[in-house]
Scaffold this motif. Structure first.
Motif, PDB file in Angstrom:
ATOM      1  N   GLY A 130      14.727 -34.454  43.207  1.00 46.49           N
ATOM      2  CA  GLY A 130      14.536 -35.447  44.250  1.00 46.49           C
ATOM      3  C   GLY A 130      13.109 -35.624  44.714  1.00 46.49           C
ATOM      4  O   GLY A 130      12.865 -36.115  45.823  1.00 46.49           O
ATOM      5  N   ILE A 131      12.156 -35.227  43.867  1.00 46.11           N
ATOM      6  CA  ILE A 131      10.740 -35.453  44.206  1.00 46.11           C
ATOM      7  C   ILE A 131      10.427 -36.857  43.710  1.00 46.11           C
ATOM      8  O   ILE A 131       9.822 -37.062  42.659  1.00 46.11           O
ATOM      9  N   GLN A 137       5.668 -36.714  45.340  1.00 44.29           N
ATOM     10  CA  GLN A 137       5.077 -36.447  44.036  1.00 44.29           C
ATOM     11  C   GLN A 137       3.619 -36.006  44.167  1.00 44.29           C
ATOM     12  O   GLN A 137       3.185 -35.049  43.512  1.00 44.29           O
ATOM     13  N   ALA A 138       2.855 -36.699  45.009  1.00 38.72           N
ATOM     14  CA  ALA A 138       1.449 -36.344  45.196  1.00 38.72           C
ATOM     15  C   ALA A 138       1.318 -34.957  45.804  1.00 38.72           C
ATOM     16  O   ALA A 138       0.453 -34.173  45.416  1.00 38.72           O
ATOM     17  N   ALA A 139       2.190 -34.628  46.759  1.00 37.68           N
ATOM     18  CA  ALA A 139       2.144 -33.305  47.387  1.00 37.68           C
ATOM     19  C   ALA A 139       2.533 -32.219  46.390  1.00 37.68           C
ATOM     20  O   ALA A 139       1.894 -31.153  46.342  1.00 37.68           O
ATOM     21  N   PHE A 140       3.554 -32.466  45.594  1.00 40.98           N
ATOM     22  CA  PHE A 140       4.025 -31.492  44.606  1.00 40.98           C
ATOM     23  C   PHE A 140       2.937 -31.219  43.569  1.00 40.98           C
ATOM     24  O   PHE A 140       2.599 -30.065  43.277  1.00 40.98           O
ATOM     25  N   ILE A 141       2.376 -32.274  43.009  1.00 48.11           N
ATOM     26  CA  ILE A 141       1.351 -32.115  41.976  1.00 48.11           C
ATOM     27  C   ILE A 141       0.103 -31.437  42.549  1.00 48.11           C
ATOM     28  O   ILE A 141      -0.509 -30.586  41.893  1.00 48.11           O
ATOM     29  N   ALA A 142      -0.259 -31.774  43.779  1.00 49.59           N
ATOM     30  CA  ALA A 142      -1.438 -31.161  44.392  1.00 49.59           C
ATOM     31  C   ALA A 142      -1.262 -29.659  44.538  1.00 49.59           C
ATOM     32  O   ALA A 142      -2.195 -28.877  44.270  1.00 49.59           O
ATOM     33  N   SER A 228      13.930 -25.094  47.746  1.00 47.15           N
ATOM     34  CA  SER A 228      14.465 -23.994  48.555  1.00 47.15           C
ATOM     35  C   SER A 228      13.758 -23.912  49.904  1.00 47.15           C
ATOM     36  O   SER A 228      14.312 -23.371  50.862  1.00 47.15           O
ATOM     37  N   ARG A 229      12.561 -24.451  49.996  1.00 44.22           N
ATOM     38  CA  ARG A 229      11.820 -24.516  51.269  1.00 44.22           C
ATOM     39  C   ARG A 229      11.913 -25.893  51.904  1.00 44.22           C
ATOM     40  O   ARG A 229      11.238 -26.189  52.888  1.00 44.22           O
ATOM     41  N   ASN A 230      12.740 -26.763  51.333  1.00 44.26           N
ATOM     42  CA  ASN A 230      12.940 -28.119  51.877  1.00 44.26           C
ATOM     43  C   ASN A 230      11.624 -28.880  51.991  1.00 44.26           C
ATOM     44  O   ASN A 230      11.375 -29.618  52.950  1.00 44.26           O
ATOM     45  N   LEU A 231      10.778 -28.734  50.963  1.00 46.19           N
ATOM     46  CA  LEU A 231       9.433 -29.310  51.048  1.00 46.19           C
ATOM     47  C   LEU A 231       9.408 -30.824  50.820  1.00 46.19           C
ATOM     48  O   LEU A 231       8.403 -31.460  51.157  1.00 46.19           O
ATOM     49  N   ASN A 232      10.465 -31.402  50.283  1.00 48.38           N
ATOM     50  CA  ASN A 232      10.519 -32.868  50.225  1.00 48.38           C
ATOM     51  C   ASN A 232      10.476 -33.450  51.633  1.00 48.38           C
ATOM     52  O   ASN A 232       9.705 -34.366  51.924  1.00 48.38           O
ATOM     53  N   GLU A 233      11.300 -32.898  52.509  1.00 45.86           N
ATOM     54  CA  GLU A 233      11.334 -33.400  53.887  1.00 45.86           C
ATOM     55  C   GLU A 233      10.037 -33.074  54.614  1.00 45.86           C
ATOM     56  O   GLU A 233       9.532 -33.890  55.399  1.00 45.86           O
ATOM     57  N   VAL A 234       9.489 -31.884  54.354  1.00 44.14           N
ATOM     58  CA  VAL A 234       8.234 -31.509  55.004  1.00 44.14           C
ATOM     59  C   VAL A 234       7.120 -32.472  54.588  1.00 44.14           C
ATOM     60  O   VAL A 234       6.326 -32.915  55.423  1.00 44.14           O
ATOM     61  N   ALA A 235       7.071 -32.799  53.298  1.00 39.66           N
ATOM     62  CA  ALA A 235       6.058 -33.750  52.828  1.00 39.66           C
ATOM     63  C   ALA A 235       6.245 -35.118  53.474  1.00 39.66           C
ATOM     64  O   ALA A 235       5.265 -35.780  53.837  1.00 39.66           O
ATOM     65  N   ASP A 236       7.500 -35.541  53.631  1.00 37.50           N
ATOM     66  CA  ASP A 236       7.783 -36.852  54.222  1.00 37.50           C
ATOM     67  C   ASP A 236       7.412 -36.910  55.696  1.00 37.50           C
ATOM     68  O   ASP A 236       7.063 -37.977  56.221  1.00 37.50           O
ATOM     69  N   THR A 237       7.510 -35.794  56.396  1.00 38.32           N
ATOM     70  CA  THR A 237       7.403 -35.829  57.856  1.00 38.32           C
ATOM     71  C   THR A 237       6.207 -35.061  58.419  1.00 38.32           C
ATOM     72  O   THR A 237       5.464 -35.583  59.259  1.00 38.32           O
ATOM     73  N   ALA A 238       6.016 -33.815  57.976  1.00 42.17           N
ATOM     74  CA  ALA A 238       4.998 -32.961  58.591  1.00 42.17           C
ATOM     75  C   ALA A 238       3.628 -33.085  57.939  1.00 42.17           C
ATOM     76  O   ALA A 238       2.607 -32.802  58.573  1.00 42.17           O
ATOM     77  N   GLY A 239       3.575 -33.459  56.656  1.00 43.01           N
ATOM     78  CA  GLY A 239       2.288 -33.692  56.020  1.00 43.01           C
ATOM     79  C   GLY A 239       1.834 -32.586  55.096  1.00 43.01           C
ATOM     80  O   GLY A 239       2.437 -31.518  54.994  1.00 43.01           O
ATOM     81  N   ILE A 240       0.722 -32.824  54.418  1.00 40.00           N
ATOM     82  CA  ILE A 240       0.246 -31.978  53.337  1.00 40.00           C
ATOM     83  C   ILE A 240      -0.239 -30.620  53.828  1.00 40.00           C
ATOM     84  O   ILE A 240      -0.105 -29.613  53.109  1.00 40.00           O
ATOM     85  N   VAL A 241      -0.778 -30.531  55.030  1.00 46.58           N
ATOM     86  CA  VAL A 241      -1.248 -29.233  55.525  1.00 46.58           C
ATOM     87  C   VAL A 241      -0.070 -28.279  55.706  1.00 46.58           C
ATOM     88  O   VAL A 241      -0.130 -27.105  55.307  1.00 46.58           O
ATOM     89  N   ARG A 242       1.012 -28.775  56.288  1.00 47.48           N
ATOM     90  CA  ARG A 242       2.191 -27.919  56.487  1.00 47.48           C
ATOM     91  C   ARG A 242       2.813 -27.544  55.147  1.00 47.48           C
ATOM     92  O   ARG A 242       3.264 -26.395  54.973  1.00 47.48           O
ATOM     93  N   VAL A 243       2.844 -28.473  54.209  1.00 47.55           N
ATOM     94  CA  VAL A 243       3.337 -28.156  52.863  1.00 47.55           C
ATOM     95  C   VAL A 243       2.510 -27.021  52.274  1.00 47.55           C
ATOM     96  O   VAL A 243       3.047 -26.056  51.712  1.00 47.55           O
ATOM     97  N   SER A 244       1.197 -27.115  52.390  1.00 45.53           N
ATOM     98  CA  SER A 244       0.301 -26.100  51.846  1.00 45.53           C
ATOM     99  C   SER A 244       0.552 -24.737  52.475  1.00 45.53           C
ATOM    100  O   SER A 244       0.540 -23.703  51.787  1.00 45.53           O
ATOM    101  N   GLU A 245       0.803 -24.712  53.772  1.00 49.67           N
ATOM    102  CA  GLU A 245       1.072 -23.442  54.459  1.00 49.67           C
ATOM    103  C   GLU A 245       2.352 -22.795  53.950  1.00 49.67           C
ATOM    104  O   GLU A 245       2.420 -21.576  53.773  1.00 49.67           O
ATOM    105  N   LEU A 246       3.363 -23.605  53.685  1.00 51.44           N
ATOM    106  CA  LEU A 246       4.643 -23.066  53.218  1.00 51.44           C
ATOM    107  C   LEU A 246       4.574 -22.630  51.760  1.00 51.44           C
ATOM    108  O   LEU A 246       5.341 -21.767  51.338  1.00 51.44           O
ATOM    109  N   VAL A 247       3.697 -23.242  50.979  1.00 53.56           N
ATOM    110  CA  VAL A 247       3.545 -22.849  49.583  1.00 53.56           C
ATOM    111  C   VAL A 247       2.661 -21.616  49.458  1.00 53.56           C
ATOM    112  O   VAL A 247       2.993 -20.643  48.765  1.00 53.56           O
ATOM    113  N   ASN A 248       1.534 -21.629  50.148  1.00 50.68           N
ATOM    114  CA  ASN A 248       0.521 -20.594  49.978  1.00 50.68           C
ATOM    115  C   ASN A 248       0.585 -19.480  51.025  1.00 50.68           C
ATOM    116  O   ASN A 248       0.079 -18.379  50.800  1.00 50.68           O
ATOM    117  N   GLY A 249       1.206 -19.765  52.149  1.00 53.01           N
ATOM    118  CA  GLY A 249       1.238 -18.779  53.219  1.00 53.01           C
ATOM    119  C   GLY A 249       0.001 -18.814  54.087  1.00 53.01           C
ATOM    120  O   GLY A 249      -0.143 -18.001  55.006  1.00 53.01           O
TER     121      GLY A 249
END
Length: 271
Positions: A130-131, A137-142, A228-249
């Protein structure tokens, strides 16, 4: 004036509805005279059909079977002239989610020889999980581009000793840090995540952690981590910085992640 068979059928249907609706209303008032003849007249289906003059309809091309009416059969000549079905044109396969040229423009550092190897599993992973819009897609690839050094490696360069004893990663046994260091396109790390991946995919990554670094598993497991981290919704709503925090810690290489994300949006949103 003569009444057409179709009009008789409509009258029959209407009459049937009136009769059905009228059942049980014979005792509306105590002093009313019971209409016994009408009640008796419609008790048996045979009488109802006679009352509606179905026999007259039979002579007009309708037939009576088990007290019901059926339309007359078509003539054999009409049946023989049935129109053959027209075959629908074959649908063209959908375009890839991201083309090789688009990926090269989103991640300029990706080695050209790698693009042909990774484009199909990358697209397949995005479609299956569902990406499916430019932001996701841009958030996932980044994130993948940073974690895999522009898709140059699917195994962390460091030894993994820094993860030894990390209970938050499930590394509770001696040697778990090196054994379950970051692997895959998104650098999944720790015994706990390897165990969850094994349950999800059916591949025993706990016993064979090196399998996570193969091309056939690198993107499937990255997409599992993403959903598993629901990052599709995070990318749609919270933005790339929050996505990065959840991926990288944390905020490691945050500027690069944001730059790749913005570049991805520019490429994928072009008409």
């Amino acid at each position: 004036m003569p009444v057409s068979p179709s009009r008789r059928i409509k009258c029959a249907i209407a009459a049937t509805a009136v009769i059905t609706a009228g059942v049980g209303f014979g005792t509306a008032t105590a002093n009313a005279n019971p209409v016994t003849s009408a009640a008796t007249r419609y008790q048996e289906p045979g009488n109802l059909l006679k009352t509606l003059d179905i026999d007259a309809l039979t002579g007009s091309g309708w037939s009576k079977v088990d007290n019901t009416t059926v339309e007359p059969e078509e003539s054999s000549e009409e049946t023989e002239q049935a129109v053959e079905p027209v075959a629908e044109p074959a649908l063209a396969p959908p375009p890839p989610v991201v083309t090789p040229d688009e990926l090269a423009r989103i991640v300029p550092g990706v080695p050209p020889e790698k693009i042909g190897e990774i484009i199909a599993p990358l697209n397949d992973a995005m479609v299956r999980h569902g990406i499916d819009n430019p932001v996701r897609q841009a958030a996932f690839i980044a994130q993948l581009a940073v974690e895999s050094d522009s898709f140059r490696t699917f195994e962390e360069y460091a030894s993994g000793r820094a993860y030894e004893g990390r209970a938050d990663l499930g590394n509770t046994q001696p040697g778990d840090g090196e054994r379950y260091k970051g692997r895959g396109a998104i650098q999944v790390t720790g015994r706990h995540n390897y165990q969850k991946l094994s349950e999800h995919t059916g591949v025993d990554f706990v016993s064979h952690p090196e399998l996570l670094a193969t091309g056939e598993n690198a993107f499937t497991t990255a997409a599992w981590y993403w959903t598993s981290r629901n990052l599709n919704e995070v990318a749609d709503t919270a933005g790339i910085v929050r996505v990065s925090e959840l991926v990288n810690g944390g905020h490691h290489a945050l500027q690069r992640r944001v730059a790749d994300f913005e570049r991805g949006l520019n490429v994928l949103l072009q008409p």
